[in-house]
Design a protein around this motif. Structure first.
Motif, short mmCIF file in Angstrom:
data_model
loop_
_atom_site.label_atom_id
_atom_site.label_comp_id
_atom_site.label_asym_id
_atom_site.label_seq_id
_atom_site.Cartn_x
_atom_site.Cartn_y
_atom_site.Cartn_z
N ALA A 1 16.41 -1.27 2.80
CA ALA A 1 15.72 -0.24 2.04
C ALA A 1 14.42 0.10 2.74
N ILE A 2 14.22 1.37 3.03
CA ILE A 2 12.98 1.86 3.63
C ILE A 2 12.45 2.98 2.74
N TRP A 3 11.40 2.67 2.01
CA TRP A 3 10.79 3.66 1.13
C TRP A 3 9.48 4.13 1.75
N LEU A 4 9.26 5.44 1.73
CA LEU A 4 8.07 6.04 2.32
C LEU A 4 7.26 6.76 1.26
N VAL A 5 5.95 6.61 1.34
CA VAL A 5 5.06 7.30 0.40
C VAL A 5 4.85 8.75 0.81
N ASP A 6 4.86 9.00 2.12
CA ASP A 6 4.68 10.37 2.60
C ASP A 6 5.05 10.42 4.09
N THR A 7 5.30 11.63 4.57
CA THR A 7 5.52 11.91 5.99
C THR A 7 4.70 13.16 6.33
N THR A 8 4.76 13.58 7.59
CA THR A 8 3.99 14.75 7.99
C THR A 8 4.86 16.01 7.97
N ARG A 9 4.23 17.13 8.18
CA ARG A 9 4.96 18.40 8.24
C ARG A 9 5.81 18.50 9.49
N TRP B 1 3.65 10.59 11.89
CA TRP B 1 3.62 9.28 11.24
C TRP B 1 4.45 9.23 9.96
N VAL B 2 4.77 7.99 9.60
CA VAL B 2 5.32 7.71 8.27
C VAL B 2 4.34 6.78 7.56
N ALA B 3 4.20 6.96 6.25
CA ALA B 3 3.36 6.10 5.42
C ALA B 3 4.28 5.21 4.59
N TRP B 4 4.17 3.91 4.82
CA TRP B 4 5.08 2.96 4.19
C TRP B 4 4.82 2.81 2.69
N ASP B 5 5.88 2.73 1.93
CA ASP B 5 5.86 2.21 0.58
C ASP B 5 6.25 0.74 0.63
N ALA B 6 7.44 0.47 1.17
CA ALA B 6 7.91 -0.90 1.38
C ALA B 6 9.19 -0.85 2.20
N VAL B 7 9.51 -1.98 2.83
CA VAL B 7 10.81 -2.16 3.48
C VAL B 7 11.39 -3.48 3.00
#
Length: 281
Positions: free
Chosen positions: A192-200, A269-275
């Protein structure tokens, strides 16, 4: 007197992790439609006329994403009606029931995780906005993290920079997560790879386990705010979360050390939530 809009038809649901996307057939131009009203009731029944307390959203488009749903899966029943520019309301559509896809974070057994699956980056190093420290601390563009020995606050930066990030030298960073297993698994696991945000810029995150390529994750176009904001659960947040879960073949895992390699080969970039790595129950 302005005619009432026709009944909305073709209501369709696409369940996904923590979301249900609704679409329907757009109505004709006569009368002119001002907006659609989407009503939602928990569970599988919605009797009678829609109640205003059950109004989920208004939209000018024949599409709506119902997000923020529980990771374990939620069942909802939806109806949609149209409102003309004169304020006349059409009759509601036939109700439609859908259930969001359950996450492996709820259905599986946790083997190893980095961070909490909570929509926040705040437990990670340099969060919520000290991204400029990352290239100084990791000049070789490689982040090493050993499960059980390292902690998110000291060894896992909240952002993984990509080739599109000039502030990080336009390098495609990689995060190498070492997980030690007591024995080789007999069955596939799930990552599971959850991301809080990514870029445009979007991008591609290449995932390998034990040197075996497993998946290229096509990153969505994000809000490009997660470098400065660390909590997507704040009301009104513009951060665009995304959820990626897939199988790790049993033969990619072994007794002893296993390296999960996350390489941002394209985009920003990717902003991590959790892995997390999960065994199937």
């Amino acid at each position: 007197m302005s005619p009432r809009p026709a009944i909305v038809t073709g209501l369709h649901a696409e369940p996904a992790l923590a979301t249900i996307t609704l679409t329907w057939e757009p109505l004709a131009w006569e009368p002119l439609i001002d907006h659609y009203r989407v009503y939602a009731v928990r569970g599988s029944s919605a009797s009678g006329a829609p109640r205003e307390k059950d109004l989920l959203a208004k939209t000018v488009y024949p599409r709506l994403v119902h997000d923020g749903l529980d990771a374990a899966g939620e069942e909802w029943t939806y109806t949609v009606l149209a409102v003309s520019d004169a304020g006349a309301r059409g009759k509601p559509s036939q109700p439609l029931t859908a259930t969001s896809q359950p996450s492996v974070t709820a259905t599986g057994r946790e083997v190893a995780t980095i961070g909490s699956f909570d929509g926040r980056t705040l437990e990670f190093r340099f969060a919520p906005d000290s991204y400029s420290s990352i290239p100084d601390e990791y000049p070789d563009a490689v982040i090493e993290y050993a499960q059980g020995a390292d902690g998110p606050g000291s060894a896992w930066p909240y952002l993984l920079p990509g080739p599109g990030d000039g502030w990080a030298g336009n390098h495609g960073y990689r995060a190498r997560w070492t997980v030690t297993l007591d024995e080789a698994p007999a069955e596939d696991h799930d990552l599971a790879i959850w991301l809080v945000d990514t870029t445009r810029l979007g991008g591609t995150l290449a995932v390998s386990v034990g040197g075996q390529h497993v998946r290229d994750i096509e990153l969505p176009t994000g809000a490009t705010r997660g470098s400065r904001e660390g909590d997507a659960t704040v009301p009104g947040s513009t951060l665009l979360r995304s959820f990626h879960e897939f199988a790790i073949p049993a033969d990619a895992l072994q007794a002893g050390e296993n390296v999960v390699d996350l390489h941002l080969v394209e985009g920003g970039w990717v902003a991590w939530d959790a892995v997390g790595l999960f065994a199937r129950e």
